[in-house]
Design a protein around this motif. Sequence first.
Motif, short mmCIF file in Angstrom:
data_model
loop_
_atom_site.label_atom_id
_atom_site.label_comp_id
_atom_site.label_asym_id
_atom_site.label_seq_id
_atom_site.Cartn_x
_atom_site.Cartn_y
_atom_site.Cartn_z
N GLU A 184 0.84 -1.19 0.00
CA GLU A 184 0.00 0.00 0.00
C GLU A 184 0.88 1.25 0.00
OE1 GLU A 184 -3.53 2.06 2.72
OE2 GLU A 184 -2.87 0.01 3.11
N GLY A 185 0.57 2.19 -0.89
CA GLY A 185 1.32 3.43 -0.94
C GLY A 185 2.69 3.30 -1.60
N THR A 186 2.85 2.28 -2.44
CA THR A 186 4.13 2.10 -3.14
C THR A 186 3.98 2.41 -4.62
OG1 THR A 186 3.71 -0.26 -3.57
CG2 THR A 186 4.85 0.30 -1.51
N TYR A 187 5.11 2.64 -5.26
CA TYR A 187 5.15 2.90 -6.70
C TYR A 187 6.09 1.85 -7.31
CZ TYR A 187 3.41 7.49 -5.19
OH TYR A 187 2.70 8.50 -4.62
N PRO A 188 5.54 0.77 -7.85
CA PRO A 188 6.41 -0.30 -8.38
C PRO A 188 7.43 0.25 -9.36
CG PRO A 188 4.10 -0.99 -8.37
CD PRO A 188 4.12 0.47 -8.02
N LEU A 189 8.66 -0.22 -9.24
CA LEU A 189 9.71 0.24 -10.13
C LEU A 189 9.41 -0.19 -11.56
CD1 LEU A 189 12.95 -0.54 -8.10
CD2 LEU A 189 11.84 1.65 -8.40
N PRO A 190 9.56 0.70 -12.53
CA PRO A 190 9.37 0.30 -13.94
C PRO A 190 10.43 -0.72 -14.35
CG PRO A 190 10.30 2.52 -13.79
CD PRO A 190 9.94 2.12 -12.40
N GLU A 191 10.09 -1.53 -15.33
CA GLU A 191 11.01 -2.59 -15.78
C GLU A 191 12.33 -2.00 -16.25
OE1 GLU A 191 10.53 -5.80 -15.43
OE2 GLU A 191 8.62 -5.36 -14.48
N ALA A 192 12.30 -0.82 -16.88
CA ALA A 192 13.53 -0.21 -17.36
C ALA A 192 14.50 0.09 -16.22
CB ALA A 192 13.22 1.08 -18.13
N GLN A 193 13.94 0.47 -15.06
CA GLN A 193 14.82 0.75 -13.93
C GLN A 193 15.25 -0.53 -13.23
OE1 GLN A 193 13.67 4.05 -11.57
NE2 GLN A 193 15.16 3.67 -9.96
N LEU A 194 14.35 -1.49 -13.12
CA LEU A 194 14.73 -2.78 -12.54
C LEU A 194 15.89 -3.40 -13.30
CD1 LEU A 194 11.34 -4.54 -11.67
CD2 LEU A 194 13.14 -3.91 -10.07
N ASP A 195 15.87 -3.22 -14.63
CA ASP A 195 16.90 -3.82 -15.47
C ASP A 195 18.27 -3.22 -15.21
OD1 ASP A 195 17.44 -5.78 -17.48
OD2 ASP A 195 17.69 -4.18 -18.94
N ARG A 196 18.31 -2.02 -14.61
CA ARG A 196 19.61 -1.39 -14.30
C ARG A 196 20.29 -2.04 -13.11
NH1 ARG A 196 17.18 1.17 -18.60
NH2 ARG A 196 18.61 2.70 -19.48
N PHE A 197 19.53 -2.77 -12.30
CA PHE A 197 20.14 -3.48 -11.19
C PHE A 197 20.69 -4.81 -11.69
CE2 PHE A 197 17.02 -0.79 -8.95
CZ PHE A 197 17.82 -0.25 -7.96
#
Length: 352
Positions: A184-197
Motif C-alpha cells: 500500500e502506498g508504493t510505486y512499483p519500479l518500472p522494468e527499465a529501472q529494474l533492469d539497471r540493477f
Amino acid sequence: MTAATPATEAISATHEEPVVQDTDLQAVAYFKDAYATLKAELAKVIVGQDDVIEELLIAIFTRSHALLVGVPGLAKTLLISTLAQALQLGFKRIQFTPDLMPSDITGTEVIYQDPATNERQFKFLPGPIFANVILADEINRTPPKTQAAMLEAMQERRVTVGGTNYKLPDPFFVLATQNPVEQEGTYPLPEAQLDRFMFMIYVDYPTPEQELMIVKRGTTQIPEAVRPVLGTEHIHYLQGAVRRLPAADHVVEYAQKIVGATRTKTAQGLDFCKKWLTWGAGPRATLNLVMAAKAHAILQGQVYVSCDDVAAVALPIMRHRIIPNFAAQSEGVTSDDITRKILKAIPQSQGE
C-alpha cells in the motif's frame, strides 16, 4: 590488507588484450585473501548472509547496482553500512518516502551572497547522492519523478541540476531495498529501472542457530569495530581485473542460451518458458551473466571463467528480468523455479 603489494603497485598498469596478465594473476590471489579477511571482519557484526555478501561484492567489483528484497529486521541497512566501512567508502542512507522530491537526493541551487563583495550568485549544494555507496531504503515508496532522477544517477553516474551536469564520485553504487510485505502506498519500479540493477538479492530469515547467535550478541556484547580491508584504489584495480579476465566462447554462448531460452517468441525459447512467461530477458542479462561470472570466479581464486560460474549467478540476475504469466502464478511457479529449470535443460558446453 591495505599495505602495498605487487598487485597494488601495478594498479596504474592497463592492458586491453583478452589474456590473463601476471599482475592479474597476482590480483586474483591477493583478492581471494582479501575476500576471506573481509568476510571475517563483517562476521564481527553480521551473522550469516554469506550468499548476500558475495553477491553484493560481485555487484561492487563489476561497477553495478543491486536491489535487496526482504522483510524488515534482517539487517539489510547494517550489512550495507558495515560493508562500506570495511571498504573505506563514503556511505549515505536515503529513506524514500512518497513526498521525496528529486532535489532532496540530487541537491539544489541556492542564492549565495559573498560576504566580502555582497555579490549574489547561484551555488550548488550537493545532495546525499554524492557518496560512494548509496543505501536507497524502500526505493519503491517514492514517486516516478524521483525514481527517474535515481535512474539517471545509476545509469549515467551523474545528476543534472539547473541544466548543469555534476559527476558523481567514483566508485558509485546504489544498493536499494524493497519491503515485499507492504504494497500500500508504493510505486512499483518500472522494468527499465529494474533492469539497471545487476542483482535482485533475496535476504532470507536466519537459521535458528544464527538467530540465537544474533540475540546473544545483541543482548550481551558490545559490537566489535570493523577495520578497513580494502580501499578505493583496490576496488578500481579489481574492477579492471574483472573486465580483463577472459571468458571462453563456450561460456559466453552458455550465458546467451540461458537468456535466449526465456524469449517466448523466438526459436531459442523453451516450451515451458513459452507456457509460463509473459516476457523474457534482454541482452543486458547476458552481459551481466558474463561479468558477474568473471567476478565470481575471481572471488573463488580462479583465473578462468567456467559455465559453473555463470550458473552460480543466474538466479539473482534473472529473477527480476523474466515475468511469469497468470498460468505460472496459478501453479505457484516463480521466476526462480523457471531459471532453475532452464539451468537443468541447457547442458554446459565443451571445456567444462
